[in-house]
Motif scaffolding. Sequence first.
Motif, short mmCIF file in Angstrom:
data_model
loop_
_atom_site.label_atom_id
_atom_site.label_comp_id
_atom_site.label_asym_id
_atom_site.label_seq_id
_atom_site.Cartn_x
_atom_site.Cartn_y
_atom_site.Cartn_z
N ALA A 7 36.26 68.78 36.20
CA ALA A 7 36.76 68.46 37.53
C ALA A 7 35.96 67.30 38.12
O ALA A 7 36.53 66.38 38.73
N GLU A 8 34.65 67.31 37.93
CA GLU A 8 33.80 66.24 38.47
C GLU A 8 34.11 64.90 37.81
O GLU A 8 34.19 63.87 38.48
N GLN A 9 34.30 64.89 36.49
CA GLN A 9 34.64 63.66 35.79
C GLN A 9 35.99 63.11 36.27
O GLN A 9 36.15 61.91 36.45
N ALA A 10 36.94 64.01 36.49
CA ALA A 10 38.27 63.59 36.95
C ALA A 10 38.19 62.94 38.33
O ALA A 10 38.85 61.93 38.59
N VAL A 11 37.36 63.50 39.22
CA VAL A 11 37.20 62.92 40.55
C VAL A 11 36.59 61.53 40.45
O VAL A 11 37.06 60.57 41.08
N THR A 12 35.54 61.39 39.65
CA THR A 12 34.87 60.09 39.50
C THR A 12 35.82 59.05 38.91
O THR A 12 35.94 57.93 39.42
N LEU A 13 36.51 59.42 37.84
CA LEU A 13 37.43 58.47 37.20
C LEU A 13 38.61 58.13 38.10
O LEU A 13 39.06 56.98 38.12
N SER A 14 39.09 59.10 38.86
CA SER A 14 40.18 58.84 39.79
C SER A 14 39.76 57.84 40.86
O SER A 14 40.50 56.91 41.20
N HIS A 15 38.55 58.00 41.37
CA HIS A 15 38.01 57.06 42.37
C HIS A 15 37.92 55.65 41.78
O HIS A 15 38.28 54.67 42.44
N TRP A 77 21.97 35.28 48.65
CA TRP A 77 23.15 35.57 47.84
C TRP A 77 23.05 36.96 47.21
O TRP A 77 21.96 37.44 46.92
N VAL A 78 24.20 37.55 46.99
CA VAL A 78 24.27 38.83 46.29
C VAL A 78 25.05 38.59 45.01
O VAL A 78 26.16 38.05 45.04
N TYR A 79 24.46 38.98 43.89
CA TYR A 79 25.08 38.80 42.59
C TYR A 79 25.64 40.14 42.10
O TYR A 79 24.98 41.17 42.21
N TYR A 80 26.84 40.09 41.56
CA TYR A 80 27.54 41.28 41.07
C TYR A 80 27.71 41.19 39.57
O TYR A 80 27.89 40.10 39.02
N ALA A 81 27.68 42.35 38.93
CA ALA A 81 27.92 42.44 37.48
C ALA A 81 28.68 43.73 37.19
O ALA A 81 28.55 44.72 37.92
N VAL A 82 29.45 43.72 36.13
CA VAL A 82 30.22 44.89 35.71
C VAL A 82 29.27 45.93 35.11
O VAL A 82 28.30 45.58 34.44
N VAL A 83 29.59 47.20 35.35
CA VAL A 83 28.86 48.31 34.72
C VAL A 83 29.66 48.68 33.46
O VAL A 83 30.70 49.34 33.56
N PRO A 84 29.19 48.24 32.28
CA PRO A 84 29.97 48.47 31.06
C PRO A 84 30.27 49.94 30.80
O PRO A 84 31.37 50.29 30.34
N GLU A 85 29.33 50.82 31.10
CA GLU A 85 29.53 52.26 30.85
C GLU A 85 30.68 52.82 31.71
O GLU A 85 31.41 53.71 31.26
N ALA A 86 30.83 52.30 32.92
CA ALA A 86 31.91 52.77 33.79
C ALA A 86 33.27 52.37 33.22
O ALA A 86 34.21 53.17 33.22
N LEU A 87 33.37 51.14 32.73
CA LEU A 87 34.63 50.71 32.12
C LEU A 87 34.89 51.43 30.81
O LEU A 87 36.03 51.77 30.50
N ALA A 88 33.83 51.69 30.04
CA ALA A 88 33.99 52.42 28.78
C ALA A 88 34.50 53.83 29.03
O ALA A 88 35.33 54.34 28.27
N ALA A 89 34.03 54.47 30.10
CA ALA A 89 34.50 55.82 30.43
C ALA A 89 35.99 55.82 30.75
O ALA A 89 36.72 56.73 30.35
N LEU A 90 36.44 54.79 31.46
CA LEU A 90 37.87 54.66 31.74
C LEU A 90 38.66 54.44 30.45
O LEU A 90 39.70 55.04 30.23
N ASP A 92 37.87 55.34 27.47
CA ASP A 92 37.87 56.56 26.67
C ASP A 92 38.98 57.51 27.10
O ASP A 92 39.62 58.15 26.27
N VAL A 93 39.21 57.61 28.40
CA VAL A 93 40.25 58.50 28.90
C VAL A 93 41.63 57.93 28.62
O VAL A 93 42.56 58.66 28.28
N LEU A 94 41.76 56.61 28.74
CA LEU A 94 43.06 55.98 28.57
C LEU A 94 43.47 55.79 27.12
O LEU A 94 44.63 55.59 26.82
N THR A 95 42.48 55.82 26.22
CA THR A 95 42.76 55.64 24.79
C THR A 95 42.11 56.76 23.98
O THR A 95 41.21 56.51 23.19
N PRO A 96 42.55 58.01 24.18
CA PRO A 96 41.93 59.14 23.47
C PRO A 96 42.07 58.98 21.95
O PRO A 96 43.08 58.51 21.45
N GLY A 97 41.00 59.32 21.27
CA GLY A 97 41.01 59.27 19.82
C GLY A 97 40.71 57.90 19.23
O GLY A 97 40.49 57.78 18.04
#
Length: 100
Positions: A7-15, A77-90, A92-97
Amino acid sequence: MQAPLTAEQAVTLSHRMKALADPARLRLVSMLAASPGGEACVCDLTEPLGLSQPTVSHHLKVLHDAGLLTREKRSTWVYYAVVPEALAALADVLTPGVRA
């Protein structure tokens, strides 16, 4: 085989998916991922995106709050960068297996 989401993972990924469900935010993530060094400041993103600095800053804040971006203040200035692990988690859910 991948275990079902908790349930916690689903909430995080949904957000995170809600944060990405905007064309400008998808473009920002793509632009950051493709930028030299994997990071950029708002000043580098406004012109290519065609949006004002406050609008770009708002979109970056939404993505940061969702855990998709990191941010680091350097002088004025504020510099932004992608969090690779966050995109990888998405991915993983979208491409199971597909991913181990």
